[in-house]
Design an enzyme around this catalytic site. Structure first.
Site, PDB file in Angstrom:
ATOM      1  N   ARG A 130      15.208  45.359  67.666  1.00  0.00           N
ATOM      2  CA  ARG A 130      15.014  46.423  68.678  1.00  0.00           C
ATOM      3  C   ARG A 130      13.765  46.185  69.536  1.00  0.00           C
ATOM      4  O   ARG A 130      13.719  46.613  70.683  1.00  0.00           O
ATOM      5  CB  ARG A 130      14.986  47.794  68.008  1.00  0.00           C
ATOM      6  CG  ARG A 130      16.301  48.105  67.285  1.00  0.00           C
ATOM      7  CD  ARG A 130      16.553  49.571  67.056  1.00  0.00           C
ATOM      8  NE  ARG A 130      17.567  49.734  66.019  1.00  0.00           N
ATOM      9  CZ  ARG A 130      18.889  49.631  66.209  1.00  0.00           C
ATOM     10  NH1 ARG A 130      19.369  49.372  67.420  1.00  0.00           N
ATOM     11  NH2 ARG A 130      19.732  49.793  65.212  1.00  0.00           N
ATOM     12  N   ASP A 170      15.368  55.243  65.849  1.00  0.00           N
ATOM     13  CA  ASP A 170      15.561  53.826  66.169  1.00  0.00           C
ATOM     14  C   ASP A 170      15.367  53.523  67.657  1.00  0.00           C
ATOM     15  O   ASP A 170      15.421  52.357  68.062  1.00  0.00           O
ATOM     16  CB  ASP A 170      16.965  53.379  65.739  1.00  0.00           C
ATOM     17  CG  ASP A 170      17.087  53.318  64.217  1.00  0.00           C
ATOM     18  OD1 ASP A 170      16.048  53.283  63.526  1.00  0.00           O
ATOM     19  OD2 ASP A 170      18.226  53.317  63.714  1.00  0.00           O
TER      20      ASP A 170
HETATM   21  C1  S3P Z   1      19.795  54.662  59.058  1.00  0.00           C
HETATM   22  C2  S3P Z   1      18.760  55.542  58.929  1.00  0.00           C
HETATM   23  C3  S3P Z   1      17.458  55.364  59.586  1.00  0.00           C
HETATM   24  C4  S3P Z   1      17.502  54.293  60.664  1.00  0.00           C
HETATM   25  C5  S3P Z   1      18.273  53.075  60.250  1.00  0.00           C
HETATM   26  C6  S3P Z   1      19.699  53.449  59.893  1.00  0.00           C
HETATM   27  C7  S3P Z   1      21.063  54.941  58.344  1.00  0.00           C
HETATM   28  O1  S3P Z   1      16.515  54.982  58.605  1.00  0.00           O
HETATM   29  O2  S3P Z   1      16.190  53.924  61.043  1.00  0.00           O
HETATM   30  O3  S3P Z   1      18.311  52.131  61.302  1.00  0.00           O
HETATM   31  O4  S3P Z   1      22.083  54.300  58.639  1.00  0.00           O
HETATM   32  O5  S3P Z   1      21.044  55.830  57.475  1.00  0.00           O
HETATM   33  P1  S3P Z   1      15.746  56.090  57.709  1.00  0.00           P
HETATM   34  O6  S3P Z   1      16.766  56.968  57.164  1.00  0.00           O
HETATM   35  O7  S3P Z   1      15.012  55.308  56.665  1.00  0.00           O
HETATM   36  O8  S3P Z   1      14.813  56.774  58.660  1.00  0.00           O
END
Ligand code: S3P
Length: 437
Positions: free
Chosen positions: A393, A321
């Site tokens: 973001r 992120d």
């Molecule tokens: C998150 C996992 C990430 C991240 C998202 C929050 C989570 O996504 O990008 O902002 O809370 O499990 P992905 O698991 O799809 O990469």
């Protein structure tokens, strides 16, 4: 406009420095999970430091619609009266998850094994994002789920008997892993999920805190279905992904130093620190004495010269992120920075590779969009008008860019900053950014 109303655009003028001490709001990933696990636990769960952002409030409202009683004692203090493992009730209406990918995907897992039907959807951005990555393995467990060509709205048919699964994730995704672990609680037998690279492990840590037995080793997590959760107290640390904007701001312009207090520093989240250190950044992490399930620290940053790097692909899921603001650090660095192995960035709240490449080019930074990353050359940045594509973001990353730009940066379409970081404009101004909203 005040930071409590919803701004449509930011104008951020060049500022010479940032400094001082600040705290960022609670962690988004942990706040979603605390509500969901608290909702199916036996007994009450108290959540302090809850992130009262639009995304987490969508989860809170959905759990309310599913029959969970939730008290908001203060803005960031929430008490969830757990309905118990089998105590959720069906919602008459569609569950609207707004912009929140974590909410819709984790709830798909939680709802796959319930007796009642559910329909989940969200805003235009969420309806463009892939849901088959969760639906397909859930179907393999016995769930009956309809998507619209792989996208939301997602309809889950109640009454399916779930079986344990042994699933190798095709992509590094904590959301998919977590959805399967939640479904596994309702499945017969043991479920195992293996990941191709480590991703955030908040679900595993928190399940243990609720008394669930699970094993995790060598990238494989297993748990037996049928276990009950016991309510507990959760102190949510500051969100590392929100702190990231100030960490980079500090690297660019904190000549006297900048401190961000009480930040969650789970090692599955802090890849940005490793990347900035490879660039030569001056960052000190002062851990607090261990208390809850998640490590917490104060982070001190000081400005210094950065050099471009080739980002090790193993760090990508640990900083997934943080790339929008990392690219701003790369623009300020000398020489070339190359990121590959980051195709997941194309399916976030926006196509973050395309949105960042376009915005950086507008500001005069030479960059090349790769299928799974970005190659860019650090250099002089001018002002200009940026489209954030409604992505929180991207908007905040370009606000940080004002510290190295020669003219004002106007950032369009910033209302979604409230999905993750309520109060960002106020904190940004307190640190020294010249941001008007
Ligand atoms: C998150 C996992 C990430 C991240 C998202 C929050 C989570 O996504 O990008 O902002 O809370 O499990 P992905 O698991 O799809 O990469």
């Amino acid at each position: 406009m005040s930071s409590t109303t919803t701004a449509r655009r930011y104008i951020v003028r060049p500022a010479a420095s940032v400094q001082g001490e600040l705290r960022v709001p609670g962690d988004k990933s942990i706040s979603h999970r605390a509500l969901m696990l608290g909702g199916i636990a036996d007994g009450p769960t108290s959540i302090s430091g809850f992130l009262a952002s639009e995304d987490c409030l969508a989860t809170l409202a959905a759990l309310g619609a599913l029959g969970v009683r939730i008290e908001r004692r203060q803005e960031t203090l929430v008490r969830v009266h757990g309905a118990g493992r089998d105590g959720l009730t069906g919602s008459a209406g569609l569950l609207d998850m707004g912009n929140a990918g974590t909410a819709i995907r984790l709830l798909m897992g939680l709802l796959a094994g319930q007796r009642f039907d559910s329909t989940l959807s969200g805003d235009a951005s969420l309806q463009r994002r892939p849901m088959e990555r969760v639906a397909a393995p859930l179907r393999a467990m016995g769930a009956r789920i309809d998507t619209q060509a792989g996208r939301a709205p997602v309809h889950i048919h109640g009454g399916a008997a779930l079986q344990g699964i042994d699933y190798a994730l095709p992509m590094a995704s904590a959301q998919v892993k977590s959805a399967l672990l939640l479904a596994a609680l309702y499945a017969q037998g043991v479920s195992s999920v293996s990941e191709p690279a480590p991703t955030r492990d908040h679900t595993e840590r928190m399940l243990r805190g609720f008394g669930v037995q699970l094993t995790s080793a060598a990238g494989r997590v297993s748990l037996a279905g049928g276990q009950r959760l016991t309510g507990c107290d959760i102190a949510v640390p500051g969100d590392f992904s929100s702190a990231a904007f100030f960490i980079v701001a500090g690297c660019l312009a904190a000549r006297q130093g900048l401190t961000i207090r009480d930040v969650g520093v789970n090692p599955t989240r802090t890849g940005l620190l490793s990347m900035l250190r490879l660039m030569g950044a001056d960052i000190e992490v002062q851990p607090h004495a261990a208390s809850g399930a998640e490590p917490v620290a104060d982070i001190h940053v000081r400005a210094g010269a950065l050099r471009g790097i080739r980002v090790p692909e193993a760090l990508v899921p640990l900083a997934i992120d943080e790339f929008p603001v990392f690219f701003i650090a790369a623009a300020a660095a000398s020489g070339e920075t190359v990121v590959t192995g980051a195709a997941e960035l194309r399916v976030k709240e926006s196509d973050r590779l395309a949105a960042m490449a376009a915005g950086l080019a507008t500001l005069g930074i030479e960059c090349e969009l790769l299928p799974d990353g970005l190659r860019l050359q650090g250099g002089a940045m001018r002002g200009g008008r940026i489209d954030s594509h409604g992505d929180h973001r991207i908007a905040m990353a370009f606000a940080v860019a004002s510290l190295i730009a020669s003219g004002p940066i106007e950032i369009e379409d910033v209302a979604n900053v409230a999905t993750s970081f309520p109060g960002f404009p106020r904190l940004a101004r307190a640190a020294g950014l010249a941001l008007e909203d």
